[in-house]
Structures are given as structure tokens and as C-alpha cells.
Design a protein around this motif. Structure first.
Motif, PDB file in Angstrom:
ATOM      1  N   GLU A   1      -6.035  11.469   1.343  1.00 10.31           N
ATOM      2  CA  GLU A   1      -4.764  10.863   0.979  1.00 10.31           C
ATOM      3  C   GLU A   1      -4.996   9.431   0.504  1.00 10.31           C
ATOM      4  N   GLU A   2      -4.361   9.075  -0.567  1.00  6.42           N
ATOM      5  CA  GLU A   2      -4.472   7.731  -1.114  1.00  6.42           C
ATOM      6  C   GLU A   2      -3.435   6.833  -0.447  1.00  6.42           C
ATOM      7  N   PRO A   3      -3.845   5.752   0.208  1.00  8.22           N
ATOM      8  CA  PRO A   3      -2.875   4.884   0.892  1.00  8.22           C
ATOM      9  C   PRO A   3      -2.021   4.115  -0.116  1.00  8.22           C
ATOM     10  N   PRO A   4      -0.781   3.802   0.242  1.00  8.52           N
ATOM     11  CA  PRO A   4       0.073   3.041  -0.675  1.00  8.52           C
ATOM     12  C   PRO A   4      -0.425   1.610  -0.823  1.00  8.52           C
ATOM     13  N   ARG A   5      -0.313   1.109  -2.041  1.00  8.43           N
ATOM     14  CA  ARG A   5      -0.714  -0.269  -2.358  1.00  8.43           C
ATOM     15  C   ARG A   5       0.356  -0.894  -3.248  1.00  8.43           C
ATOM     16  N   LEU A   6       0.538  -2.165  -3.096  1.00  8.83           N
ATOM     17  CA  LEU A   6       1.476  -2.906  -3.924  1.00  8.83           C
ATOM     18  C   LEU A   6       0.739  -3.419  -5.147  1.00  8.83           C
ATOM     19  N   GLN A   7       1.356  -3.278  -6.309  1.00  9.40           N
ATOM     20  CA  GLN A   7       0.746  -3.751  -7.551  1.00  9.40           C
ATOM     21  C   GLN A   7       1.778  -4.534  -8.354  1.00  9.40           C
ATOM     22  N   VAL A   8       1.306  -5.487  -9.140  1.00 11.99           N
ATOM     23  CA  VAL A   8       2.184  -6.253 -10.020  1.00 11.99           C
ATOM     24  C   VAL A   8       1.683  -6.126 -11.450  1.00 11.99           C
ATOM     25  N   ASN A   9       2.624  -6.010 -12.367  1.00  9.28           N
ATOM     26  CA  ASN A   9       2.310  -6.005 -13.795  1.00  9.28           C
ATOM     27  C   ASN A   9       2.462  -7.449 -14.276  1.00  9.28           C
TER      28      ASN A   9
ATOM     29  N   PRO B   1       0.182  -1.224   5.403  1.00  6.28           N
ATOM     30  CA  PRO B   1       0.385  -0.530   6.666  1.00  6.28           C
ATOM     31  C   PRO B   1       1.767   0.130   6.661  1.00  6.28           C
ATOM     32  N   ALA B   2       1.932   1.135   7.456  1.00  7.72           N
ATOM     33  CA  ALA B   2       3.180   1.907   7.479  1.00  7.72           C
ATOM     34  C   ALA B   2       4.407   1.031   7.704  1.00  7.72           C
ATOM     35  N   ASP B   3       4.281  -0.009   8.519  1.00 11.07           N
ATOM     36  CA  ASP B   3       5.441  -0.850   8.818  1.00 11.07           C
ATOM     37  C   ASP B   3       5.842  -1.766   7.660  1.00 11.07           C
ATOM     38  N   LEU B   4       5.020  -1.879   6.623  1.00  6.67           N
ATOM     39  CA  LEU B   4       5.369  -2.708   5.465  1.00  6.67           C
ATOM     40  C   LEU B   4       5.783  -1.905   4.234  1.00  6.67           C
ATOM     41  N   VAL B   5       5.634  -0.591   4.258  1.00  6.13           N
ATOM     42  CA  VAL B   5       5.958   0.218   3.073  1.00  6.13           C
ATOM     43  C   VAL B   5       7.429   0.079   2.697  1.00  6.13           C
ATOM     44  N   ALA B   6       8.330   0.154   3.657  1.00  8.69           N
ATOM     45  CA  ALA B   6       9.766   0.025   3.359  1.00  8.69           C
ATOM     46  C   ALA B   6      10.086  -1.367   2.809  1.00  8.69           C
TER      47      ALA B   6
END
Length: 74
Positions: free
Chosen positions: A3-11, A45-50
């Protein structure tokens, strides 16, 4: 297949330095000297995804996104 973990990205092309993202997610976003975001690209981390999704939704230029298979599934 892992599973690929969620990551924040900016354009950086779409961003015009409103700073809303920094206000909503200071745990992962800092600003450079011109007011543009510097995003910590490590897995969220799971607590920051929302919180990251809220920052993505609030971006006036749609320059942020949460990417990763786990982020899409939730």
C-alpha cells in the motif's frame, strides 16, 4: 503489492502564495521567504490525513493534493 502511504504534494506552478495551507496544516507546511509553501513530503500519519484534505479543499488555486492509494480509499 504494498500500500502506498498518503503524501501531501504542492504544484509550485499553480501556487500563488495565499498561505491558507500553512494556516491549516502547520505540522507539515512551512513557508519560504517569499511566502510559498515548503511541503514535508514524508508519508502522512493517519491523524493528519483529514487535516491535509481540509487544506487541499481550502486551497484557492487547487495547488495542493493528497496522493497515495490509502488516501484515495478513505
Amino acid at each position: 503489492m504494498s500500500e502506498e502511504p498518503p503524501r501531501l504534494q504542492v504544484n509550485p506552478i499553480a501556487c500563488v502564495a495565499h498561505g491558507v495551507c500553512r494556516e491549516l496544516l502547520p505540522e507539515r507546511i512551512t513557508m519560504d521567504e517569499w511566502g510559498y509553501p515548503i511541503v514535508d513530503g514524508s508519508p502522512l500519519p493517519a491523524d493528519l490525513v483529514a487535516h491535509a484534505r481540509r487544506a487541499v479543499a481550502a486551497c484557492p488555486t487547487l495547488a495542493l493534493r493528497v496522493d497515495g492509494k490509502l488516501a484515495r480509499r478513505r
